[in-house]
Design an enzyme around this catalytic site. Structure first.
Site, PDB file in Angstrom:
ATOM      1  N   GLY A 128       0.977  -1.307   0.044  1.00  0.00           N
ATOM      2  CA  GLY A 128      -0.050  -0.078  -0.042  1.00  0.00           C
ATOM      3  C   GLY A 128       0.761   1.233  -0.002  1.00  0.00           C
ATOM      4  O   GLY A 128       2.180   1.278   0.246  1.00  0.00           O
TER       5      GLY A 128
ATOM      6  N   GLN B 215       2.611   9.965   1.917  1.00  0.00           N
ATOM      7  CA  GLN B 215       4.005   9.409   2.018  1.00  0.00           C
ATOM      8  C   GLN B 215       5.050  10.166   0.915  1.00  0.00           C
ATOM      9  O   GLN B 215       6.251   9.961   1.053  1.00  0.00           O
ATOM     10  CB  GLN B 215       3.915   8.039   1.854  1.00  0.00           C
ATOM     11  CG  GLN B 215       3.220   7.485   3.390  1.00  0.00           C
ATOM     12  CD  GLN B 215       3.184   5.918   3.182  1.00  0.00           C
ATOM     13  OE1 GLN B 215       2.293   5.573   2.562  1.00  0.00           O
ATOM     14  NE2 GLN B 215       4.127   5.170   3.476  1.00  0.00           N
TER      15      GLN B 215
ATOM     16  N   CYS C 296       5.957  -0.218   7.789  1.00  0.00           N
ATOM     17  CA  CYS C 296       5.696   1.132   7.042  1.00  0.00           C
ATOM     18  C   CYS C 296       6.771   1.697   6.035  1.00  0.00           C
ATOM     19  O   CYS C 296       7.952   1.526   6.616  1.00  0.00           O
ATOM     20  CB  CYS C 296       5.275   2.084   7.886  1.00  0.00           C
ATOM     21  SG  CYS C 296       4.582   3.806   7.256  1.00  0.00           S
ATOM     22  N   LEU C 297       6.442   1.989   4.981  1.00  0.00           N
ATOM     23  CA  LEU C 297       7.310   2.312   4.007  1.00  0.00           C
ATOM     24  C   LEU C 297       8.190   3.695   4.676  1.00  0.00           C
ATOM     25  O   LEU C 297       9.270   4.029   3.893  1.00  0.00           O
ATOM     26  CB  LEU C 297       6.843   2.383   2.680  1.00  0.00           C
ATOM     27  CG  LEU C 297       6.665   1.160   1.983  1.00  0.00           C
ATOM     28  CD1 LEU C 297       5.905   1.248   0.560  1.00  0.00           C
ATOM     29  CD2 LEU C 297       7.748   0.180   1.797  1.00  0.00           C
TER      30      LEU C 297
ATOM     31  N   HIS D 237      -4.458   1.178   7.805  1.00  0.00           N
ATOM     32  CA  HIS D 237      -3.066   1.746   7.630  1.00  0.00           C
ATOM     33  C   HIS D 237      -3.129   3.214   6.717  1.00  0.00           C
ATOM     34  O   HIS D 237      -2.543   3.987   6.991  1.00  0.00           O
ATOM     35  CB  HIS D 237      -2.015   0.720   7.502  1.00  0.00           C
ATOM     36  CG  HIS D 237      -0.669   0.986   7.541  1.00  0.00           C
ATOM     37  ND1 HIS D 237       0.162   0.769   8.527  1.00  0.00           N
ATOM     38  CD2 HIS D 237       0.084   2.053   6.458  1.00  0.00           C
ATOM     39  CE1 HIS D 237       1.375   1.241   7.771  1.00  0.00           C
ATOM     40  NE2 HIS D 237       1.292   2.044   6.945  1.00  0.00           N
ATOM     41  N   GLU D 238      -3.460   2.887   5.362  1.00  0.00           N
ATOM     42  CA  GLU D 238      -3.403   3.965   4.489  1.00  0.00           C
ATOM     43  C   GLU D 238      -4.115   4.982   4.823  1.00  0.00           C
ATOM     44  O   GLU D 238      -3.861   6.295   4.675  1.00  0.00           O
ATOM     45  CB  GLU D 238      -3.629   3.436   2.955  1.00  0.00           C
ATOM     46  CG  GLU D 238      -2.659   2.231   2.704  1.00  0.00           C
ATOM     47  CD  GLU D 238      -1.365   2.574   2.801  1.00  0.00           C
ATOM     48  OE1 GLU D 238      -0.437   1.380   2.995  1.00  0.00           O
ATOM     49  OE2 GLU D 238      -0.872   3.801   2.762  1.00  0.00           O
TER      50      GLU D 238
ATOM     51  N   HIS E 188      -2.880   7.311   6.995  1.00  0.00           N
ATOM     52  CA  HIS E 188      -1.709   8.269   6.656  1.00  0.00           C
ATOM     53  C   HIS E 188      -2.454   9.512   6.222  1.00  0.00           C
ATOM     54  O   HIS E 188      -1.996  10.627   6.425  1.00  0.00           O
ATOM     55  CB  HIS E 188      -1.136   7.580   5.478  1.00  0.00           C
ATOM     56  CG  HIS E 188       0.240   6.591   5.763  1.00  0.00           C
ATOM     57  ND1 HIS E 188       1.241   7.192   6.513  1.00  0.00           N
ATOM     58  CD2 HIS E 188       0.341   5.558   5.592  1.00  0.00           C
ATOM     59  CE1 HIS E 188       2.099   6.472   6.662  1.00  0.00           C
ATOM     60  NE2 HIS E 188       1.749   5.019   6.392  1.00  0.00           N
TER      61      HIS E 188
HETATM   62  O1  K2U Z   1       2.000   2.477   4.099  1.00  0.00           O
HETATM   63  C1  K2U Z   1       2.632   1.911   3.853  1.00  0.00           C
HETATM   64  O2  K2U Z   1       3.803   2.236   4.405  1.00  0.00           O
HETATM   65  C2  K2U Z   1       2.660   0.609   3.293  1.00  0.00           C
HETATM   66  C3  K2U Z   1       2.700  -0.487   4.439  1.00  0.00           C
HETATM   67  C4  K2U Z   1       1.171  -1.092   4.157  1.00  0.00           C
HETATM   68  C5  K2U Z   1       1.017  -1.983   5.317  1.00  0.00           C
HETATM   69  C6  K2U Z   1       1.655  -1.886   6.436  1.00  0.00           C
HETATM   70  C7  K2U Z   1       1.286  -2.973   7.499  1.00  0.00           C
HETATM   71  C8  K2U Z   1       0.061  -4.220   7.007  1.00  0.00           C
HETATM   72  C9  K2U Z   1      -0.391  -3.968   6.096  1.00  0.00           C
HETATM   73  C10 K2U Z   1      -0.180  -2.977   5.124  1.00  0.00           C
HETATM   74  C11 K2U Z   1       3.733  -1.342   3.635  1.00  0.00           C
HETATM   75  O3  K2U Z   1       3.183  -2.216   2.670  1.00  0.00           O
HETATM   76  S1  K2U Z   1       4.804  -2.233   4.660  1.00  0.00           S
HETATM   77  C12 K2U Z   1       5.494  -3.638   3.926  1.00  0.00           C
HETATM   78  C13 K2U Z   1       4.566  -4.832   4.190  1.00  0.00           C
HETATM   79  C14 K2U Z   1       4.336  -5.614   3.184  1.00  0.00           C
HETATM   80  C15 K2U Z   1       3.205  -6.572   3.718  1.00  0.00           C
HETATM   81  C16 K2U Z   1       2.806  -6.927   4.924  1.00  0.00           C
HETATM   82  C17 K2U Z   1       3.194  -6.011   5.782  1.00  0.00           C
HETATM   83  C18 K2U Z   1       4.179  -4.771   5.701  1.00  0.00           C
HETATM   84 ZN    ZN Z   2       2.570   3.387   6.233  1.00  0.00          ZN
END
Ligand code: K2U
Ligand code: ZN
Length: 167
Positions: free
Chosen positions: A46, A51, A91-92, A133-134, A137
């Protein structure tokens, strides 16, 4: 298409509340495309416009195993949520930090697609977590803010140390 730089916590721009998108024009479509490319490359499941320092209500998500089910949500809002689940999140914008966060198990999210048509997505499990989560943000909230104050202090200290090493 282009890769977009991702803001890193605790950058204060991550705390800005995104504004609604009123004109669904080519600039929004280009942004969505660039966000999707950035998300797949990171890799992540996501990415919110906040971000990439664009403070408009736009998120992209692909939580599929096959990485070919891209969701582009304009002006997303949670209209129903229930149940509870504890999920390990990352989180990225907070690289290298993972911790459990309690979220709703089931959500209904209303949004507009890139043609401006109103849609509703129902989700449970990882997709429900990612949607919350998104959308967090877009409200200027990073997942670490759901953790204890002590954990947040330790995370900020760890990231500051990392930044000094890589500077
Ligand atoms: O918003 C972001 O930084 C993207 C996250 C979204 C996310 C975080 C936690 C759980 C679900 C989605 C990134 O995708 S973080 C990398 C990641 C990938 C797979 C599962 C969990 C985290
Ligand atoms: Zn995030």
């Amino acid at each position: 298409m282009s890769l977009l730089p991702i803001l890193r916590f605790p950058d204060p721009r991550l705390k800005r509340v995104a504004t609604r998108i009123e004109a669904l024009d080519d600039s929004v479509r280009r942004l969505a495309r660039d966000m999707a490319e950035t998300m797949y490359e990171a890799p992540g499941i996501g990415l919110a416009a906040t971000q990439v320092d664009v403070h408009q209500r736009l998120i992209v998500i692909d939580a599929s195993e096959t990485r070919d089910q891209l969701l582009i949500l304009v002006n997303p809002e949670i209209i129903q949520q229930d149940g509870a689940q504890l999920c390990e999140e990352g989180c990225l914008s907070v690289p290298g930090i993972y911790d459990k966060v309690e979220r709703a198990e089931h959500v209904l999210v209303r949004y507009q697609d890139l043609d401006g048509r109103e849609q509703i997505v129902e989700a449970v499990g990882l997709l429900a977590v990612c949607l919350q989560h998104e959308i967090d943000h877009l409200q200027g909230r990073v997942f670490v803010e759901h953790l204890s104050q002590l954990k947040q202090v330790r995370i900020k200290s760890k990231l500051a140390k990392q930044a000094r090493i890589t500077a």
